[in-house]
Design an enzyme around this catalytic site. Structure first.
Site, PDB file in Angstrom:
ATOM      1  N   THR A 163     -12.489  -1.920 -39.894  1.00 13.50           N
ATOM      2  CA  THR A 163     -13.234  -2.290 -41.091  1.00 13.50           C
ATOM      3  C   THR A 163     -14.709  -2.265 -40.778  1.00 13.50           C
ATOM      4  O   THR A 163     -15.165  -2.911 -39.837  1.00 13.50           O
ATOM      5  CB  THR A 163     -12.850  -3.686 -41.626  1.00 13.50           C
ATOM      6  OG1 THR A 163     -13.843  -4.120 -42.553  1.00 13.50           O
ATOM      7  CG2 THR A 163     -12.760  -4.698 -40.503  1.00 13.50           C
ATOM      8  N   ILE A 164     -15.449  -1.524 -41.566  1.00 10.04           N
ATOM      9  CA  ILE A 164     -16.885  -1.455 -41.352  1.00 10.04           C
ATOM     10  C   ILE A 164     -17.547  -2.790 -41.682  1.00 10.04           C
ATOM     11  O   ILE A 164     -18.632  -3.104 -41.188  1.00 10.04           O
ATOM     12  CB  ILE A 164     -17.488  -0.306 -42.188  1.00 10.04           C
ATOM     13  CG1 ILE A 164     -18.821   0.155 -41.587  1.00 10.04           C
ATOM     14  CG2 ILE A 164     -17.619  -0.686 -43.639  1.00 10.04           C
ATOM     15  CD1 ILE A 164     -19.334   1.442 -42.165  1.00 10.04           C
ATOM     16  N   ASP A 165     -16.869  -3.607 -42.505  1.00  7.94           N
ATOM     17  CA  ASP A 165     -17.422  -4.909 -42.885  1.00  7.94           C
ATOM     18  C   ASP A 165     -17.268  -5.959 -41.793  1.00  7.94           C
ATOM     19  O   ASP A 165     -17.827  -7.057 -41.902  1.00  7.94           O
ATOM     20  CB  ASP A 165     -16.746  -5.433 -44.158  1.00  7.94           C
ATOM     21  CG  ASP A 165     -17.127  -4.629 -45.395  1.00  7.94           C
ATOM     22  OD1 ASP A 165     -18.027  -3.777 -45.287  1.00  7.94           O
ATOM     23  OD2 ASP A 165     -16.515  -4.851 -46.456  1.00  7.94           O
ATOM     24  N   ILE A 196     -23.248   7.242 -46.067  1.00  9.57           N
ATOM     25  CA  ILE A 196     -23.751   7.885 -44.849  1.00  9.57           C
ATOM     26  C   ILE A 196     -23.334   7.056 -43.636  1.00  9.57           C
ATOM     27  O   ILE A 196     -22.852   7.581 -42.627  1.00  9.57           O
ATOM     28  CB  ILE A 196     -25.277   8.032 -44.904  1.00  9.57           C
ATOM     29  CG1 ILE A 196     -25.678   8.978 -46.037  1.00  9.57           C
ATOM     30  CG2 ILE A 196     -25.827   8.534 -43.577  1.00  9.57           C
ATOM     31  CD1 ILE A 196     -27.185   9.065 -46.261  1.00  9.57           C
ATOM     32  N   ILE A 197     -23.498   5.742 -43.750  1.00  4.99           N
ATOM     33  CA  ILE A 197     -23.197   4.845 -42.628  1.00  4.99           C
ATOM     34  C   ILE A 197     -21.740   4.935 -42.212  1.00  4.99           C
ATOM     35  O   ILE A 197     -21.415   4.984 -41.030  1.00  4.99           O
ATOM     36  CB  ILE A 197     -23.561   3.397 -43.008  1.00  4.99           C
ATOM     37  CG1 ILE A 197     -25.082   3.224 -43.028  1.00  4.99           C
ATOM     38  CG2 ILE A 197     -22.919   2.396 -42.060  1.00  4.99           C
ATOM     39  CD1 ILE A 197     -25.531   1.882 -43.550  1.00  4.99           C
ATOM     40  N   ARG A 198     -20.833   4.971 -43.162  1.00  3.54           N
ATOM     41  CA  ARG A 198     -19.410   4.919 -42.805  1.00  3.54           C
ATOM     42  C   ARG A 198     -18.840   6.281 -42.417  1.00  3.54           C
ATOM     43  O   ARG A 198     -17.739   6.359 -41.891  1.00  3.54           O
ATOM     44  CB  ARG A 198     -18.605   4.327 -43.952  1.00  3.54           C
ATOM     45  CG  ARG A 198     -18.370   5.246 -45.131  1.00  3.54           C
ATOM     46  CD  ARG A 198     -17.507   4.577 -46.167  1.00  3.54           C
ATOM     47  NE  ARG A 198     -16.879   5.552 -47.056  1.00  3.54           N
ATOM     48  CZ  ARG A 198     -15.872   5.269 -47.879  1.00  3.54           C
ATOM     49  NH1 ARG A 198     -15.402   4.047 -47.930  1.00  3.54           N
ATOM     50  NH2 ARG A 198     -15.352   6.194 -48.642  1.00  3.54           N
ATOM     51  N   ASP A 230      -7.855  -5.034 -43.511  1.00  4.57           N
ATOM     52  CA  ASP A 230      -7.036  -6.190 -43.862  1.00  4.57           C
ATOM     53  C   ASP A 230      -5.811  -5.796 -44.676  1.00  4.57           C
ATOM     54  O   ASP A 230      -4.692  -6.246 -44.385  1.00  4.57           O
ATOM     55  CB  ASP A 230      -7.898  -7.196 -44.643  1.00  4.57           C
ATOM     56  CG  ASP A 230      -7.121  -8.437 -45.054  1.00  4.57           C
ATOM     57  OD1 ASP A 230      -6.823  -9.251 -44.176  1.00  4.57           O
ATOM     58  OD2 ASP A 230      -6.825  -8.576 -46.258  1.00  4.57           O
TER      59      ASP A 230
END
Length: 454
Positions: free
Chosen positions: A207-209, A361-363, A179
């Site tokens: 964006t991972i969100d 770890i996820i991102r 964003d």
């Protein structure tokens, strides 16, 4: 009939894409199906995608992505630049690779430059190098997590950025970010327009969100959910491994709880999902702690998934901002740990609480197969749009078709999970933490509605 402008709640929605001028040069692409600006994607916007829409669905016409029969730039003389900004996300390298491959092999551009460490890379005082991106250099980067260009946060001088674009003789700028990056892209477009320059600015939302407005799913989100489910499965195993075991998993989601909700739907091992969009009570008859106690007495284990931005109403305001201007969040995971321990100890209920935070770890992992396909299409369509002279836009997917969206549209506000939607109701059915029709106030109950063994 669907249209390119619509009005609701005193807000005008425009899907018109700005252009640098009339494209007159025949496309160098051969054996290709060309798209037109008039043949687009028709979509009815309702409150599942935009919660504020309370009336009839609004018909809109979106411009379809893809190559055009004529291009604006003389492509062999065209220089491009790519910049990646903000936090890491699975798939960034795949988008970079796709842009470079499409620009060189399809349009035969003169060069593609990689701007190091986000918008800082444009500013001379930081001293970051600019690197030449060639097909040979980026051939295997899709197998890596992160971004080969590096990234940074925080605003930079728009005037200095455009100065750098002029010095480097850049015709097409590709900005990969969230964003804040898309808002920076808007400011760059304004400065480019003010100077009457012919520079195309194309955004690829990252964006991972999953919180960019009007975009149902951003790249990397599917990979993030895959990795999040691994953490939830571990939490479930730990919880079952001891008497009154509790697995508490914190996932990314500052203002939007999409990862927490989607991962919980995927695995069906979660008993409580806490998201920023929905406040919850901690104490009292309808509070989390009392319900957790009843859950443990009945089933002897529980799994709680919480988005990082959830429960901030229970914490003191930090009064701090990060480099991007975002509010620094309170530590909801640490807070819940202390509150759960205190509550259960006071009632002499033995328990074991395991905390799992897989956020970084996820991102940081490489994109999975589906996200790699998605990233490939985004990069290719970004190049097609830029070469046709499109600007001030992002590429996205809607109803399995790729479209152009104006920057002004996707930066109006952050996308949030609609807690009045069928999607959120499905989450509630999966976890059993709320009655099906109570969307105004979450009443936590102990036994999940799902027939799956929890």
């Amino acid at each position: 009939m669907p249209k390119k402008h619509a009005q609701y709640n005193d807000v005008t929605i425009s899907t018109t894409i700005p252009t640098l001028g009339c494209p007159k040069i025949p496309s160098p692409l051969s054996a290709c199906k060309f798209e037109t600006d008039t043949r687009g994607v028709e979509f009815f916007l309702d409150n599942e995608l935009q919660e504020e829409i309370t009336g009839e669905p609004i018909p809109l016409h979106f411009e379809k992505a893809g190559p055009r029969q004529h291009v604006f730039f003389d492509t062999p003389k065209t220089k491009c630049a790519i910049v990646t900004c903000g936090g890491l996300c699975p798939g960034i390298n795949e988008v970079i690779r796709s842009i470079v491959m499409a620009a060189f092999h399809n349009y035969h551009v003169s060069s593609v430059l990689g701007i190091k460490y986000g918008l800082e890379g444009f500013i001379p005082k930081y001293g970051h190098d600019v690197i030449e991106l060639t097909p040979e250099m980026i051939a295997h980067i899709h197998l890596l997590g992160g971004t080969i260009l590096g990234s940074s946060r925080g605003p930079q001088s728009t005037e200095e950025i455009v100065d750098a674009l002029e010095r480097l003789n850049i015709s097409c700028l590709f900005m990969i970010g969230g964003d804040g990056t898309m808002k920076a892209a808007c400011a760059i477009v304004d400065e480019v327009t003010k100077r009457q320059l012919k520079i195309s600015v194309i955004g690829v939302p990252k964006t991972i969100d999953n919180d960019i407005d009007f975009i149902p799913q951003t790249f990397g989100f599917e990979t993030a959910v895959d990795k999040a489910t691994e953490a939830i499965q571990c939490a479930h195993t730990e919880a079952q491994g001891s008497m009154n075991g509790i697995g508490l998993v914190k996932l990314m989601g500052r203002e939007s709880g999409f990862i927490a909700a989607h991962a919980s739907l995927s695995l069906k091992e979660v008993n409580y999902v806490l998201i920023p969009e929905k406040e919850f009570d901690l104490h009292g008859e309808n509070g989390l702690l009392k319900d957790l106690e009843e859950r443990l007495l009945a089933r002897r284990h529980a799994v709680i998934v919480i988005a990082e931005g959830a429960g901030q109403h229970l914490l003191s305001d930090t009064n701090l901002k990060d480099a991007s201007g975002n509010k620094v969040l309170g530590d909801i995971m640490g807070f819940l740990k202390e509150e759960i321990h205190a509550y259960l100890n006071e009632r002499n209920i033995p328990h074991s609480l395991k905390l799992i935070d897989p956020s970084y770890i996820i991102r940081s992992v490489p994109a999975n197969a589906n996200d790699r396909v998605y990233c490939g299409f985004l990069g290719q369509n970004a190049v097609h749009a830029a070469m046709a002279g499109k600007t001030s836009m992002v590429v996205s997917k809607l109803m399995d078709r790729f479209i152009h969206l104006p920057l002004r549209l996707v930066t109006r506000k952050r996308r949030k999970l609609n807690t009045h939607s069928d999607y959120w109701r499905a989450v509630m059915e999966s976890t059993g933490q709320s009655t099906l029709l109570d969307f105004e106030h979450t009443v936590l109950i102990s036994e999940p509605c799902s027939i799956d063994e929890k």
